[in-house]
Design an enzyme around this catalytic site. Sequence first.
Site, PDB file in Angstrom:
ATOM      1  N   LYS A   9     -10.546 -11.924 -15.838  1.00  0.00           N
ATOM      2  CA  LYS A   9     -10.636 -12.115 -17.290  1.00  0.00           C
ATOM      3  C   LYS A   9      -9.936 -13.402 -17.755  1.00  0.00           C
ATOM      4  O   LYS A   9     -10.467 -14.139 -18.586  1.00  0.00           O
ATOM      5  CB  LYS A   9      -9.986 -10.905 -17.978  1.00  0.00           C
ATOM      6  N   GLU A  30       4.351 -11.315  -6.015  1.00  0.00           N
ATOM      7  CA  GLU A  30       3.320 -11.459  -7.054  1.00  0.00           C
ATOM      8  C   GLU A  30       3.757 -10.979  -8.437  1.00  0.00           C
ATOM      9  O   GLU A  30       3.120 -11.313  -9.428  1.00  0.00           O
ATOM     10  CB  GLU A  30       2.039 -10.717  -6.623  1.00  0.00           C
ATOM     11  N   CYS A  71       5.118  -6.313   1.679  1.00  0.00           N
ATOM     12  CA  CYS A  71       5.543  -4.906   1.670  1.00  0.00           C
ATOM     13  C   CYS A  71       4.870  -4.129   2.811  1.00  0.00           C
ATOM     14  O   CYS A  71       5.156  -4.384   3.964  1.00  0.00           O
ATOM     15  CB  CYS A  71       5.302  -4.301   0.295  1.00  0.00           C
ATOM     16  N   TYR A  72       3.929  -3.234   2.507  1.00  0.00           N
ATOM     17  CA  TYR A  72       3.238  -2.513   3.586  1.00  0.00           C
ATOM     18  C   TYR A  72       2.664  -3.504   4.602  1.00  0.00           C
ATOM     19  O   TYR A  72       2.721  -3.288   5.816  1.00  0.00           O
ATOM     20  CB  TYR A  72       2.108  -1.655   3.003  1.00  0.00           C
ATOM     21  N   GLY A 123     -18.460 -10.482 -27.646  1.00  0.00           N
ATOM     22  CA  GLY A 123     -17.263 -10.358 -26.811  1.00  0.00           C
ATOM     23  C   GLY A 123     -17.089 -11.608 -25.943  1.00  0.00           C
ATOM     24  O   GLY A 123     -18.013 -12.416 -25.814  1.00  0.00           O
ATOM     25  N   VAL A 124     -15.916 -11.746 -25.337  1.00  0.00           N
ATOM     26  CA  VAL A 124     -15.594 -12.950 -24.568  1.00  0.00           C
ATOM     27  C   VAL A 124     -16.574 -13.167 -23.405  1.00  0.00           C
ATOM     28  O   VAL A 124     -17.105 -14.266 -23.226  1.00  0.00           O
ATOM     29  CB  VAL A 124     -14.160 -12.855 -23.961  1.00  0.00           C
ATOM     30  N   ASP A 125     -16.825 -12.107 -22.637  1.00  0.00           N
ATOM     31  CA  ASP A 125     -17.612 -12.291 -21.413  1.00  0.00           C
ATOM     32  C   ASP A 125     -19.040 -12.751 -21.703  1.00  0.00           C
ATOM     33  O   ASP A 125     -19.533 -13.699 -21.088  1.00  0.00           O
ATOM     34  CB  ASP A 125     -17.644 -10.994 -20.583  1.00  0.00           C
ATOM     35  N   GLY A 156       0.837  -1.201   0.000  1.00  0.00           N
ATOM     36  CA  GLY A 156       0.000   0.000   0.000  1.00  0.00           C
ATOM     37  C   GLY A 156       0.867   1.245   0.000  1.00  0.00           C
ATOM     38  O   GLY A 156       2.062   1.165   0.328  1.00  0.00           O
ATOM     39  N   HIS A 214       7.914  -7.995  -3.514  1.00  0.00           N
ATOM     40  CA  HIS A 214       6.611  -8.327  -4.103  1.00  0.00           C
ATOM     41  C   HIS A 214       6.663  -9.685  -4.804  1.00  0.00           C
ATOM     42  O   HIS A 214       7.060  -9.765  -5.962  1.00  0.00           O
ATOM     43  CB  HIS A 214       6.190  -7.238  -5.093  1.00  0.00           C
TER      44      HIS A 214
END
Length: 511
Positions: free
Chosen positions: A367, A171, A82-83, A225-227, A55, A169
């Site tokens: 997604k 991630e 981190c934070y 569209g995909v969704d 953060g 991090h």
Amino acid sequence: MQHERVLVLDFGGQYNQLIARRVRDLKVYCDLKPCDMTVEEIKTYDPIGIIFTGGPNSVNGEGAPRVPEELFALGIPVLGICYGAQLISRLLGGKVEHAETSEYGKREFTFVKDSPLSEGIPQTSVCWMSHTDRVSALPAGFEVLARTQSCPYTVFGEQNRKIYGVQFHPEVVHSEYGNRLLENFLYKVCGAHGDWTMKGFVEEQVQKIKARAGDKKVLCAMSGGVDSAVAATLVHRAVGKNLICVFVDHGLHRKNEPEEVMQTFRDGLGMNLVKADAAELFLSKLKGVSDPEQKRKIIGEEFIRVFEKEAKKIGAVDFLVQGTIYPDVIESGKGKSAVIKSHHNVGGLPDVVDFQDIIEPLRDLFKDEVRRVGTELGLADSIVWRQPCPGPALAIRIMGEVTKEKLETLRDADFIFRDEVAKAGLQREIWQYFAVVTDCKTVGVQGDFRTYENVIALRAVTSVDAMTADWARIPFDVLERVSTRITNEVKHANKIVYDITSKPPSTIEWE
Ligand code: XMP
């Protein structure tokens, strides 16, 4: 069935969604929630582990977001990033100080003590840092597990209570073994089993939708569209012919798109799919209009009107399907209210359709998970990996007035660009790539004749969320083939330019 789940508490860092995606990729369901959840709420959520994100604040600053200390007494494993790591230290009696110099970018770090977090990770590897504050003294009972040259407490923990902090991090992809560290936290520390798979998700959703919809009528606006494609296919699997899909052909789609939608879903999957042919109507409404916002407004309103007309023919339905996905509903950041964005093509539909309830089968998915569900359902790559297309489609890729002739030029040029990008194998690296018909004409010479035709612009960007974007470094030989083919094969195009601006200051689309 309740999946085992991890709670990701959001302290406002920029990689928070990424953390949640990584956890899910590791087959553990998780939710990103505001960090001001109460201990009672956390208990009710019943996570197998909790991750505190990074953060922008300093834990020593006034009003810095915190968690109640009782959280640490719940016996649930905690990983602070981190934070989040600094917060653990600060709350449990350690110290955090403002470092003289910030540490950004790649750093080598070394494990100095084994722990479940370090399993399978070399003693020294590269991590990615982005911080100014740092832990300067550990709380009692904690021990240092890894350090860099300048950061003495890069990884630390209290192994009995299963509370860990990492300053870097894990991630981000630049942290070489970051994913392994997260995996270790989930599986070695929290005891996860990994029950979150797309196959399981599909089976579960089909059962749920069946139980909810029974033999009632369900309506879906299919945009191509995909969704919406994945949502409709999932619902179709559950309710079959009771799902009625409406595809509005506004005449502004890319080349072959309406045909592909009809072939895939009506002919291939046997869906009850109605096509509303409204190309002439949209073109007439757009006649003489060149302002982009005006075009958007006309298309949005007309879309709803056409859909309403079709819905009236169908009559009352019990459910309306929406392709809402997780980032649209995510509630994140301390004190911020939920940001809810509806898909452009179906925004406003609930007002004009006579229905009882909404089915949103993808509202828990990111997604990339939606794409995996699509593949699981047997949809072709051309549908599943379709790039995002704006609601107003080609109308905002034609500068000035939209005409039949310009639409044809754009469709053909865009098709060639997409074809060559696919042949070069670049289609998954590039977020969006398309052609634009500019309102600028230039003099050319084609077959010994003078021509005075449109400048076609090519736009291709890399991005993760469309909020920021960079122009894609497409190899020159690919661009050369695109340019040669467009000027040879497409009518009314005699000059091709490539857009080399990032967003900001530009935007992805030209209008
Ligand atoms: P910009 O051009 O603002 O686009 O950088 C960001 C993303 O949004 C898409 N886009 C739209 N999508 N209706 C939509 O549904 C619109 O009017 C619209 N305008 C832009 C764009 O394609 C990109 O993915």
